[in-house]
Scaffold this motif. Structure first.
Motif, PDB file in Angstrom:
ATOM      1  N   ASN A  30      65.851   7.205  -5.884  1.00 45.47           N
ATOM      2  CA  ASN A  30      65.909   5.885  -5.258  1.00 45.47           C
ATOM      3  C   ASN A  30      66.518   5.926  -3.862  1.00 45.47           C
ATOM      4  O   ASN A  30      67.313   5.060  -3.495  1.00 45.47           O
ATOM      5  CB  ASN A  30      66.655   4.894  -6.161  1.00 45.47           C
ATOM      6  CG  ASN A  30      66.026   4.815  -7.531  1.00 45.47           C
ATOM      7  OD1 ASN A  30      66.677   5.097  -8.528  1.00 45.47           O
ATOM      8  ND2 ASN A  30      64.749   4.484  -7.602  1.00 45.47           N
ATOM      9  N   TYR A  31      66.118   6.917  -3.082  1.00 49.38           N
ATOM     10  CA  TYR A  31      66.580   7.028  -1.695  1.00 49.38           C
ATOM     11  C   TYR A  31      65.887   5.947  -0.868  1.00 49.38           C
ATOM     12  O   TYR A  31      64.667   5.812  -0.898  1.00 49.38           O
ATOM     13  CB  TYR A  31      66.267   8.409  -1.128  1.00 49.38           C
ATOM     14  CG  TYR A  31      66.570   8.507   0.349  1.00 49.38           C
ATOM     15  CD1 TYR A  31      67.870   8.727   0.797  1.00 49.38           C
ATOM     16  CD2 TYR A  31      65.562   8.343   1.292  1.00 49.38           C
ATOM     17  CE1 TYR A  31      68.149   8.792   2.153  1.00 49.38           C
ATOM     18  CE2 TYR A  31      65.836   8.409   2.652  1.00 49.38           C
ATOM     19  CZ  TYR A  31      67.130   8.622   3.075  1.00 49.38           C
ATOM     20  OH  TYR A  31      67.407   8.685   4.417  1.00 49.38           O
ATOM     21  N   ARG A  32      66.684   5.172  -0.126  1.00 47.01           N
ATOM     22  CA  ARG A  32      66.144   4.067   0.668  1.00 47.01           C
ATOM     23  C   ARG A  32      66.399   4.275   2.151  1.00 47.01           C
ATOM     24  O   ARG A  32      67.451   4.756   2.554  1.00 47.01           O
ATOM     25  CB  ARG A  32      66.765   2.742   0.245  1.00 47.01           C
ATOM     26  CG  ARG A  32      66.413   2.347  -1.169  1.00 47.01           C
ATOM     27  CD  ARG A  32      66.791   0.924  -1.469  1.00 47.01           C
ATOM     28  NE  ARG A  32      65.992  -0.009  -0.686  1.00 47.01           N
ATOM     29  CZ  ARG A  32      64.787  -0.463  -1.027  1.00 47.01           C
ATOM     30  NH1 ARG A  32      64.234  -0.038  -2.129  1.00 47.01           N
ATOM     31  NH2 ARG A  32      64.151  -1.330  -0.272  1.00 47.01           N
ATOM     32  N   HIS A  33      65.397   3.879   2.929  1.00 49.25           N
ATOM     33  CA  HIS A  33      65.515   3.820   4.387  1.00 49.25           C
ATOM     34  C   HIS A  33      64.732   2.587   4.820  1.00 49.25           C
ATOM     35  O   HIS A  33      63.496   2.575   4.765  1.00 49.25           O
ATOM     36  CB  HIS A  33      64.966   5.081   5.046  1.00 49.25           C
ATOM     37  CG  HIS A  33      64.960   5.021   6.539  1.00 49.25           C
ATOM     38  ND1 HIS A  33      66.124   4.966   7.275  1.00 49.25           N
ATOM     39  CD2 HIS A  33      63.951   4.973   7.427  1.00 49.25           C
ATOM     40  CE1 HIS A  33      65.811   4.901   8.566  1.00 49.25           C
ATOM     41  NE2 HIS A  33      64.493   4.902   8.674  1.00 49.25           N
ATOM     42  N   HIS A  35      62.789  -0.565   4.462  1.00 50.73           N
ATOM     43  CA  HIS A  35      61.990  -1.077   3.348  1.00 50.73           C
ATOM     44  C   HIS A  35      61.356   0.041   2.534  1.00 50.73           C
ATOM     45  O   HIS A  35      60.663  -0.214   1.550  1.00 50.73           O
ATOM     46  CB  HIS A  35      60.882  -2.000   3.865  1.00 50.73           C
ATOM     47  CG  HIS A  35      61.405  -3.241   4.493  1.00 50.73           C
ATOM     48  ND1 HIS A  35      62.030  -4.232   3.775  1.00 50.73           N
ATOM     49  CD2 HIS A  35      61.416  -3.651   5.784  1.00 50.73           C
ATOM     50  CE1 HIS A  35      62.400  -5.198   4.598  1.00 50.73           C
ATOM     51  NE2 HIS A  35      62.043  -4.873   5.826  1.00 50.73           N
ATOM     52  N   ALA A  36      61.565   1.263   2.943  1.00 52.84           N
ATOM     53  CA  ALA A  36      60.937   2.406   2.296  1.00 52.84           C
ATOM     54  C   ALA A  36      61.862   2.984   1.227  1.00 52.84           C
ATOM     55  O   ALA A  36      63.079   3.049   1.411  1.00 52.84           O
ATOM     56  CB  ALA A  36      60.603   3.472   3.329  1.00 52.84           C
ATOM     57  N   GLU A  37      61.257   3.405   0.128  1.00 53.39           N
ATOM     58  CA  GLU A  37      62.029   4.036  -0.942  1.00 53.39           C
ATOM     59  C   GLU A  37      61.277   5.240  -1.484  1.00 53.39           C
ATOM     60  O   GLU A  37      60.055   5.217  -1.620  1.00 53.39           O
ATOM     61  CB  GLU A  37      62.281   3.057  -2.089  1.00 53.39           C
ATOM     62  CG  GLU A  37      63.095   3.675  -3.208  1.00 53.39           C
ATOM     63  CD  GLU A  37      63.299   2.757  -4.403  1.00 53.39           C
ATOM     64  OE1 GLU A  37      64.249   3.009  -5.146  1.00 53.39           O
ATOM     65  OE2 GLU A  37      62.508   1.818  -4.587  1.00 53.39           O
ATOM     66  N   ASP A  39      61.186   7.458  -4.869  1.00 56.16           N
ATOM     67  CA  ASP A  39      61.642   7.357  -6.256  1.00 56.16           C
ATOM     68  C   ASP A  39      62.503   8.542  -6.659  1.00 56.16           C
ATOM     69  O   ASP A  39      63.615   8.364  -7.159  1.00 56.16           O
ATOM     70  CB  ASP A  39      60.449   7.241  -7.208  1.00 56.16           C
ATOM     71  CG  ASP A  39      59.686   5.936  -7.029  1.00 56.16           C
ATOM     72  OD1 ASP A  39      60.307   4.929  -6.634  1.00 56.16           O
ATOM     73  OD2 ASP A  39      58.469   5.931  -7.289  1.00 56.16           O
ATOM     74  N   GLU A  52      56.589  10.066  -5.849  1.00 57.45           N
ATOM     75  CA  GLU A  52      56.341   8.664  -6.182  1.00 57.45           C
ATOM     76  C   GLU A  52      55.988   8.612  -7.667  1.00 57.45           C
ATOM     77  O   GLU A  52      55.083   9.319  -8.124  1.00 57.45           O
ATOM     78  CB  GLU A  52      55.190   8.113  -5.333  1.00 57.45           C
ATOM     79  CG  GLU A  52      54.821   6.692  -5.636  1.00 57.45           C
ATOM     80  CD  GLU A  52      55.896   5.672  -5.280  1.00 57.45           C
ATOM     81  OE1 GLU A  52      55.814   4.541  -5.795  1.00 57.45           O
ATOM     82  OE2 GLU A  52      56.825   5.995  -4.500  1.00 57.45           O
ATOM     83  N   ALA A  79      60.474   7.309   4.977  1.00 60.04           N
ATOM     84  CA  ALA A  79      61.767   7.577   4.327  1.00 60.04           C
ATOM     85  C   ALA A  79      62.025   9.081   4.248  1.00 60.04           C
ATOM     86  O   ALA A  79      63.160   9.531   4.443  1.00 60.04           O
ATOM     87  CB  ALA A  79      61.794   6.950   2.936  1.00 60.04           C
ATOM     88  N   TYR A  83      65.202  11.255   5.537  1.00 61.54           N
ATOM     89  CA  TYR A  83      65.947  12.110   4.615  1.00 61.54           C
ATOM     90  C   TYR A  83      66.044  13.531   5.168  1.00 61.54           C
ATOM     91  O   TYR A  83      67.106  14.149   5.140  1.00 61.54           O
ATOM     92  CB  TYR A  83      65.288  12.109   3.234  1.00 61.54           C
ATOM     93  CG  TYR A  83      66.095  12.848   2.207  1.00 61.54           C
ATOM     94  CD1 TYR A  83      67.048  12.168   1.450  1.00 61.54           C
ATOM     95  CD2 TYR A  83      65.943  14.211   1.992  1.00 61.54           C
ATOM     96  CE1 TYR A  83      67.817  12.838   0.515  1.00 61.54           C
ATOM     97  CE2 TYR A  83      66.706  14.890   1.068  1.00 61.54           C
ATOM     98  CZ  TYR A  83      67.646  14.194   0.334  1.00 61.54           C
ATOM     99  OH  TYR A  83      68.422  14.865  -0.579  1.00 61.54           O
TER     100      TYR A  83
END
Length: 118
Positions: A30-33, A35-37, A39, A52, A79, A83
């Motif tokens: 669940n890494y978020r940047h 609005h992007a995630e 899984d 994903e 994202a 990362y």
């Protein structure tokens, strides 16, 4: 939380656990940047893999991998770029999709699509 959100989170955990049994090393989830995630993020054979996860209770409306559209792919890539920058990763990467399917008897099955997009 809505039932479909609970199902999605459970599917992510089941897929991550399944991939670990296949020799993958868990890195993050669940890494978020923005609005992007992403899984799930794993390592395997020197690759950093952005995954994903899509859950489906049956295939009547199509297979899980068919629901990763171009907009979703662009968000995952965005994202992943962040990362990679944050973690100073200099080796190869890959983008995978894992479909998690539950049949009417409650059995869970997986379909793994390596190098699904980029």
């Amino acid at each position: 939380m809505a039932d479909h959100n609970d199902s999605g989170k459970l599917a992510e955990q089941l897929a991550a656990d399944w991939l670990v049994t296949k020799g993958y090393e868990f890195v993050d989830k669940n890494y978020r940047h923005g609005h992007a995630e992403i899984d799930v993020i794993m390592k395997h054979r020197g690759l950093l893999i952005f995954i994903e996860i899509k859950f489906r209770s049956g295939t009547g409306f199509g297979f899980a991998e068919e629901f990763v559209d171009s907009t979703k792919k662009k968000l995952v890539i965005k994202a992943a770029d962040q990362y990679i920058y944050e973690n100073d990763w200099h080796n190869d990467i890959r983008f995978d999709i894992v479909g998690v399917y539950k049949d009417r008897h409650g059995n869970v099955n997986f379909r793994h699509f390596e190098d699904a997009f980029y």
